[in-house]
Every structure is written in structure tokens, then in C-alpha cells.
Scaffold this motif. Structure first.
Motif, PDB file in Angstrom:
ATOM      1  N   ASP A  24       0.837  -1.211   0.000  1.00 41.64           N
ATOM      2  CA  ASP A  24       0.000   0.000   0.000  1.00 41.64           C
ATOM      3  C   ASP A  24       0.868   1.256   0.000  1.00 41.64           C
ATOM      4  O   ASP A  24       0.587   2.221  -0.726  1.00 41.64           O
ATOM      5  N   LEU A  25       1.930   1.246   0.819  1.00 38.55           N
ATOM      6  CA  LEU A  25       2.807   2.408   0.884  1.00 38.55           C
ATOM      7  C   LEU A  25       3.571   2.577  -0.427  1.00 38.55           C
ATOM      8  O   LEU A  25       3.741   3.702  -0.921  1.00 38.55           O
ATOM      9  N   PHE A  26       4.006   1.463  -0.998  1.00 39.17           N
ATOM     10  CA  PHE A  26       4.716   1.511  -2.277  1.00 39.17           C
ATOM     11  C   PHE A  26       3.835   2.137  -3.356  1.00 39.17           C
ATOM     12  O   PHE A  26       4.295   2.946  -4.165  1.00 39.17           O
ATOM     13  N   GLU A  27       2.549   1.760  -3.370  1.00 37.27           N
ATOM     14  CA  GLU A  27       1.630   2.294  -4.377  1.00 37.27           C
ATOM     15  C   GLU A  27       1.445   3.803  -4.222  1.00 37.27           C
ATOM     16  O   GLU A  27       1.150   4.506  -5.192  1.00 37.27           O
ATOM     17  N   GLU A  28       1.633   4.321  -3.006  1.00 36.41           N
ATOM     18  CA  GLU A  28       1.480   5.760  -2.764  1.00 36.41           C
ATOM     19  C   GLU A  28       2.700   6.566  -3.191  1.00 36.41           C
ATOM     20  O   GLU A  28       2.616   7.802  -3.289  1.00 36.41           O
ATOM     21  N   MET A  29       3.817   5.898  -3.431  1.00 36.07           N
ATOM     22  CA  MET A  29       5.048   6.608  -3.765  1.00 36.07           C
ATOM     23  C   MET A  29       4.848   7.458  -5.020  1.00 36.07           C
ATOM     24  O   MET A  29       4.368   6.950  -6.043  1.00 36.07           O
ATOM     25  N   PRO A  30       5.213   8.734  -4.956  1.00 38.00           N
ATOM     26  CA  PRO A  30       5.043   9.593  -6.138  1.00 38.00           C
ATOM     27  C   PRO A  30       5.935   9.175  -7.302  1.00 38.00           C
ATOM     28  O   PRO A  30       5.538   9.258  -8.455  1.00 38.00           O
ATOM     29  N   GLU A  31       7.149   8.709  -7.003  1.00 41.23           N
ATOM     30  CA  GLU A  31       8.065   8.219  -8.030  1.00 41.23           C
ATOM     31  C   GLU A  31       8.725   6.940  -7.527  1.00 41.23           C
ATOM     32  O   GLU A  31       9.292   6.912  -6.438  1.00 41.23           O
ATOM     33  N   LYS A  32       8.633   5.898  -8.322  1.00 43.50           N
ATOM     34  CA  LYS A  32       9.172   4.599  -7.937  1.00 43.50           C
ATOM     35  C   LYS A  32      10.429   4.318  -8.758  1.00 43.50           C
ATOM     36  O   LYS A  32      10.350   4.118  -9.969  1.00 43.50           O
ATOM     37  N   ASP A  33      11.572   4.303  -8.086  1.00 43.33           N
ATOM     38  CA  ASP A  33      12.812   4.019  -8.799  1.00 43.33           C
ATOM     39  C   ASP A  33      13.164   2.543  -8.687  1.00 43.33           C
ATOM     40  O   ASP A  33      12.463   1.752  -8.039  1.00 43.33           O
ATOM     41  N   GLY A  34      14.266   2.165  -9.319  1.00 43.57           N
ATOM     42  CA  GLY A  34      14.677   0.765  -9.321  1.00 43.57           C
ATOM     43  C   GLY A  34      14.977   0.219  -7.946  1.00 43.57           C
ATOM     44  O   GLY A  34      14.746  -0.960  -7.668  1.00 43.57           O
ATOM     45  N   VAL A  35      15.483   1.075  -7.074  1.00 47.93           N
ATOM     46  CA  VAL A  35      15.792   0.646  -5.707  1.00 47.93           C
ATOM     47  C   VAL A  35      14.516   0.257  -4.964  1.00 47.93           C
ATOM     48  O   VAL A  35      14.469  -0.764  -4.263  1.00 47.93           O
ATOM     49  N   ALA A  36      13.468   1.062  -5.134  1.00 50.28           N
ATOM     50  CA  ALA A  36      12.199   0.778  -4.462  1.00 50.28           C
ATOM     51  C   ALA A  36      11.576  -0.511  -4.992  1.00 50.28           C
ATOM     52  O   ALA A  36      11.072  -1.346  -4.219  1.00 50.28           O
ATOM     53  N   TRP A  37      11.586  -0.666  -6.316  1.00 52.82           N
ATOM     54  CA  TRP A  37      11.052  -1.902  -6.906  1.00 52.82           C
ATOM     55  C   TRP A  37      11.827  -3.119  -6.395  1.00 52.82           C
ATOM     56  O   TRP A  37      11.228  -4.135  -6.018  1.00 52.82           O
ATOM     57  N   ALA A  38      13.146  -3.028  -6.392  1.00 48.98           N
ATOM     58  CA  ALA A  38      13.970  -4.150  -5.930  1.00 48.98           C
ATOM     59  C   ALA A  38      13.695  -4.460  -4.463  1.00 48.98           C
ATOM     60  O   ALA A  38      13.707  -5.631  -4.050  1.00 48.98           O
ATOM     61  N   ALA A  39      13.420  -3.421  -3.671  1.00 47.02           N
ATOM     62  CA  ALA A  39      13.130  -3.622  -2.251  1.00 47.02           C
ATOM     63  C   ALA A  39      11.854  -4.438  -2.073  1.00 47.02           C
ATOM     64  O   ALA A  39      11.798  -5.351  -1.230  1.00 47.02           O
ATOM     65  N   VAL A  40      10.833  -4.130  -2.855  1.00 43.07           N
ATOM     66  CA  VAL A  40       9.578  -4.876  -2.753  1.00 43.07           C
ATOM     67  C   VAL A  40       9.770  -6.314  -3.220  1.00 43.07           C
ATOM     68  O   VAL A  40       9.325  -7.271  -2.569  1.00 43.07           O
ATOM     69  N   ILE A  41      10.453  -6.488  -4.344  1.00 41.26           N
ATOM     70  CA  ILE A  41      10.675  -7.836  -4.876  1.00 41.26           C
ATOM     71  C   ILE A  41      11.482  -8.679  -3.895  1.00 41.26           C
ATOM     72  O   ILE A  41      11.150  -9.846  -3.631  1.00 41.26           O
ATOM     73  N   SER A  42      12.527  -8.089  -3.310  1.00 46.91           N
ATOM     74  CA  SER A  42      13.339  -8.838  -2.344  1.00 46.91           C
ATOM     75  C   SER A  42      12.541  -9.152  -1.079  1.00 46.91           C
ATOM     76  O   SER A  42      12.777 -10.180  -0.424  1.00 46.91           O
ATOM     77  N   SER A  43      11.584  -8.306  -0.750  1.00 52.14           N
ATOM     78  CA  SER A  43      10.743  -8.557   0.419  1.00 52.14           C
ATOM     79  C   SER A  43       9.847  -9.760   0.189  1.00 52.14           C
ATOM     80  O   SER A  43       9.605 -10.557   1.105  1.00 52.14           O
TER      81      SER A  43
END
Length: 319
Positions: A90-109
Motif C-alpha cells: 500500500d505504501l509503495f503504491e502511494e510513492m510519487p516516483e518509484k525508482d529501481g531501488v524501491a522496486w527491488a526492495a519490494v521484490i526482495s521482500s
């Protein structure tokens, strides 16, 4: 405190206290600072997350006057590490800009929580939404594919790594070795492993385990000796592979020697899985009484896998 603290010094002290787990002191320094930049807020939020104080981190996150990618990503990872994937997403979806680091963080989670299917899905979504995967995201994808035994998709990921010029990246190569090994593609795993100049312990363990599971005990033991010659110190996972290799090859005395050396030579306390390997080793060789004695010597005598290994060998002995 009787001195004026600049932002850099304050941030550094917050980070130091956080690493020691002294979050009350870290918060006190934060409150004392007259000037705070976004790094100050991020340092304290990250400290809370690293010390599993997610609620405190979230409260601070909501109070921030402004946020950057580090703020969002730290909070997403904090939720995910607690196992709160719904909140993390839910918090990730609220991010105004999603960079590669954020995507990788979710995938690794997803990987950390054993949800390999969603890890693959989110990697695909990342690509579809136009964010270029990085080496961390690709390594996570390979880990998910390994656990799902999706070798065809793994081959595609390997080709992608080659096209991106990541074939010499240590994390990617290690993930490739693990993926091929878990998918039963021993030749490919060994080819990748041999191309790594300084293989990590994870890569070496994956290769030893792959040799063991394919009945190539001699290769597993040779690699064990080579890793030590190269300065690598074995860990719990290494010995699981070595004991499995000995069990598959019927190397009873060698297995005993390796098991005893865990404590005496390497200072590693055997866990129930190591005892189970020894029970299997003895049972395969027909030493059922010794296998039962091994179970009785375990600190955790009710470990189901050890009893299952003994019963399996006892039943086979009857036939």
C-alpha cells in the motif's frame, strides 16, 4: 548537551546510536538538533526500522515535512521485514516516483517472505511500467525462479544478464549458480561457477550442494578443500552439503569426521539438520542402532525430520 551540533554531526551520531540499538539516545539527539535536513529524518527512520521499531518509524515518517525516495523505500522495507506485506505494498503504491531501488526492495521482500510467485509477478510489472531492472532485482528474480524450479524462465533471465553486461556481477552470478543448481542443471551451474573469479560463500555452498544432490561426492569434497585453500571459511550450509554428499556416497567414516570437525575445528555447533544428515548417513549404511544413538544425542530429540530419516531407512532395511 552543551554544544551546538551541526547537521552532519547530528546525523552521524544518530546513525552510530542506531547501529548499537540505542534508539532512545538517537531520538534525543534528533530532538536536540536545531537544524535538520531530510537525511536527519531518514537516519532516524532507518534506525527504527533496523531495530524493528516499525510503529515508531511510521509515526516519524508521517511527521516528515518532506520525503524522498530513501524515506519511502526505508518504510516499505521496514513493513516488509516485519512481514506486513499488505502495508508495504500500500505504501509503495502511494510513492510519487518509484525508482529501481524501491522496486527491488519490494521484490526482495517477497523473496524474504517466501512468496516467490509474487516476486516474479512484480519483476514483470516493474518492466511493464517502464522501470529498468537493476542487478539486485534480477538477482531476486533468479532466486524466485530457483525456488519455483522455472528453468526456462531462468534461461531467459540469464540471457538478459548477458545482454545487460551483468554477467560478471558477483550477485547475479551467485544467483545464476543457485538457480541452475536448484533446477537440476548441474552442467550450467558448474559452468557459471567456474567463470566466477572470486566466488562468494553462497555460490560455493550452492555448488557443493548441487554436487552432493547429484551423487558427485568426490567433486563436492574437492570443492570443500579448495574453498578452504582459497581462504573461505565453511558455515552451517556448507556442512549440510558435505554431510549429504557423504550420505549419498556411503562415506560413513568421512561423514563422522566432518561432523566432529564442525565443533572442534570450525567452532560451528551442529543444528538438527546436521544431525538428520548423520542419521540418514548411518541409516543408509545399515547402522540403525548408531543412527538411533545419534538421535538420542541431539539437543532437540523430538525433531521430526531425524525420526523420519531413521524410520525410512528402517523400513527399507526390512525389504
Amino acid at each position: 548537551m552543551g554544544f551546538e551540533m551541526d547537521v552532519f554531526l547530528g546525523d552521524s551520531i544518530i546513525i552510530m546510536y542506531s547501529r548499537f540499538g540505542w534508539m532512545v539516545d538517537a531520538r534525543r539527539v534528533f530532538a536536540f538538533m536545531e537544524q535538520k535536513d531530510i537525511a536527519s529524518w531518514n537516519s532516524l527512520i532507518t534506525g527504527y526500522c533496523q531495530n524493528n521499531m516499525i510503529e515508531d518509524a511510521h509515526v516519524l515518517f508521517k511527521l516528515m515535512p518532506e520525503r524522498d525516495a530513501v524515506s519511502w523505500t526505508s518504510m516499505v522495507v521496514g513493513f516488509a521485514n516485519r512481514g506486513w506485506m499488505r502495508e508495504a505494498i500500500d505504501l509503495f503504491e502511494e510513492m510519487p516516483e518509484k525508482d529501481g531501488v524501491a522496486w527491488a526492495a519490494v521484490i526482495s521482500s517477497f523473496i524474504a517472505n517466501g512468496d516467490y510467485v509474487n516476486a516474479v509477478r512484480w519483476f514483470c510489472r516493474m518492466s511493464k511500467e517502464g522501470c529498468m531492472p537493476n542487478t539486485v532485482a534480477l538477482s531476486c528474480l533468479l532466486s524466485a525462479l530457483a525456488n519455483l524450479a522455472m528453468v526456462n524462465q531462468g534461461l531467459q533471465a540469464h540471457a538478459y544478464a548477458v545482454n545487460m553486461g551483468w554477467i560478471f556481477d558477483s550477485a547475479v552470478n551467485t544467483s545464476l549458480v543457485t538457480m541452475y543448481a536448484k533446477c537440476g542443471r548441474l552442467a550450467e551451474a558448474h559452468r557459471v561457477f567456474s567463470s566466477i573469479r572470486n566466488p562468494s560463500l553462497i555460490a560455493t555452498n550452492s555448488m557443493i550442494t548441487a554436487f552432493a544432490q547429484h551423487g558427485l561426492a568426490e567433486d563436492a569434497l574437492k570443492l570443500f578443500n579448495r574453498m578452504q585453500y582459497d581462504g573461505q571459511r565453511p558455515n552451517h550450509v556448507t556442512f549440510l552439503g558435505i554431510l549429504t554428499a557423504c550420505a549419498r556416497a556411503g562415506l560413513v567414516q568421512q561423514g563422522y569426521n566432518y561432523f566432529e570437525s564442525m565443533r572442534s575445528v570450525y567452532g560451528i555447533e551442529p543444528n538438527p539438520d546436521h544431525y538428520t544428515c548423520m542419521v540418514d548417513l548411518l541409516g543408509r549404511a545399515g547402522f540403525l542402532a548408531e543412527a538411533l544413538e545419534m538421535i538420542n544425542s541431539m539437543p532437540q530429540k523430538d525433531y521430526a525430520d531425524a525420526w523420519a530419516a531413521l524410520l525410512r531407512r528402517a523400513c527399507l532395511a526390512q525389504w
